[in-house]
Design an enzyme around this catalytic site. Structure first.
Site: not given
Ligand code: GLU
Length: 416
Positions: A108
């Site tokens: 993240k």
């Molecule tokens: N931000 C989204 C999540 O928390 C998508 C992450 C992504 O597509 O890599 O799942």
């Protein structure tokens, strides 16, 4: 027993992880290796603001685990996106990708800023500088960012472009891009579509007909608004929604098309006709079949969990129910469908986007939606089967499946 009330977000994810390890009897050295992130990068991001001042923002990219594939996860722009929160969200991505069985690990990113108060030029400058600062640790086969709270397809277009300046054209380095730049059909709607697919499955098990179901949704951003749209199209009554400014309630169901037009016009759900104004707290306490917290973490906690009057809580956001909140819900017989299953539609279609970029072969929307449905329904059925068999919560089942897969992948590769 841990003090549930005082847990930070990363402690909360670790708490569920530990319980899964106990259940699966994971050996200590594997457990210790998986628990903490593989790599944490903190960067300073200087940006020349429109007023001429130089402001320095702090950004993070935290790579939690890559035992099952390249690191994968969104980038969040929010004033509270600190190291602790990004670490928790990175770990959650490891469990999410494992649960739905897509070949990625978890990561993240976050930048502490308030994108609503920044101009498009400032945001572009921030995004390009942040991307350059982390460009050595991201890559098509290394770590693939995507949108999250406060970012969108435009942010991904800038990231892709800034990365290309150093490494050459590589559309697969980020997902959630605009269609014109190699984005996938259906990616924008994917998380909301996934949430509605999970609610459909849960309704079948509860014996609730979707035509008669009442839904309340906290948050009207990407996840909340698409979830509302798909559920309403499927015949449910979306009786309450809210955004950061406040909420709306109409026991007969809100007209979603009109509401979306109102939001486009005014920028908020507030002052929509044919609905009574409510606060965000009141929204959470509305009597309904499914309550979908689709805003930020910690929305349902030890202070308000006893007031929830939904039959089931469905986590559209990441970490919206704290461990203390969930313990109270469980005592009261209110089940909670966990984030790592419910909102995995976004990263699943990110995976399809990455595959399309690598193969240089776009899929049509039917193919994307069909493959998404297959994966979401399978994940739900696997979790549900374990809930029934072992008499545990949906979250404990989801964590057990996910942690088992990651631990096994690590074992297969051989430890030093
Ligand atoms: N931000 C989204 C999540 O928390 C998508 C992450 C992504 O597509 O890599 O799942």
């Amino acid at each position: 027993m841990a003090n549930l009330v005082d847990m930070t977000p990363f402690e909360a994810v670790t708490y569920y992880f530990d319980q899964a390890c106990d259940r699966l009897v994971v050996r200590d050295e594997i457990r210790n290796l998986i628990c903490t992130p593989d790599r944490e990068v903190r960067v300073e991001i200087p940006v020349r603001m429109d007023n001429g001042d130089l402001e320095v923002f702090i950004g993070y990219r935290i790579q939690h685990n890559d035992s099952r594939g390249p690191y994968k996860g969104g980038v969040r722009y929010h004033p509270e996106a600190d190291e602790e929160e990004v670490r928790a969200l990175a770990a959650l991505m490891t469990w999410k990708t494992a649960l739905v069985g897509i070949p990625f690990g978890g990561a993240k990113g976050g930048v502490q800023c308030d994108p609503r108060k920044m101009s498009s030029r400032e945001l572009q400058s921030l995004t390009r500088r942040f991307t350059r600062s982390i460009s050595q640790i991201i890559g098509v086969n290394q770590d693939i960012p995507a949108p999250d709270v406060g970012t969108n397809s435009q942010t991904m277009a800038w990231m892709m472009s800034a990365y290309a300046e150093e490494h050459g054209y590589s559309p697969g380095v980020v997902t959630g891009k605009p269609l014109e730049l190699g984005g996938s059909a259906g990616r924008e709607q994917a998380t909301g579509r996934g949430v509605s697919l999970i609610i459909n499955e849960a309704a079948k098990d509860l014996g609730i007909s979707m035509d008669h179901s009442k839904i309340a949704i906290q948050g009207f951003g990407n996840v909340g608004s698409w979830t509302a749209q798909f559920l309403s199209d499927g015949g449910s009554s979306v009786i309450a929604v809210s955004d950061v400014n406040g909420g709306l309630h109409n026991a007969q169901g809100l007209d979603l098309d009109q509401l979306k037009a109102h939001v486009v016009r005014t920028g908020s759900v507030l002052d929509f006709r044919d609905a009574e104004a409510i606060t965000n707290d009141e929204l959470l306490e509305i009597e309904c079949d499914f309550l979908v917290p689709a805003a930020l973490g910690g929305a349902i906690n030890s202070r308000n969990a006893s007031k929830i009057r939904a039959r089931m809580v469905v986590e559209g956001a990441n970490n919206p129910v704290t461990p203390a909140g969930e313990a109270i819900l469980n005592d009261r017989g209110v089940s909670c469908l966990p984030d790592l299953m419910v909102n995995a539609g976004g990263v699943t279609v990110s995976y399809f986007e990455w595959v399309q970029n690598i193969q240089r072969f776009p899929w049509d929307l039917n193919r994307v939606n069909g493959a998404l449905e297959e994966i979401m329904v399978r994940a739900y059925r696997e979790v549900q089967a374990m809930v029934e068999r072992d008499n545990i919560t949906y979250r404990d089942a989801a964590f057990s499946i996910a942690v088992g897969r990651v631990a096994h992948a690590l074992e297969l590769q051989g430890l030093p």
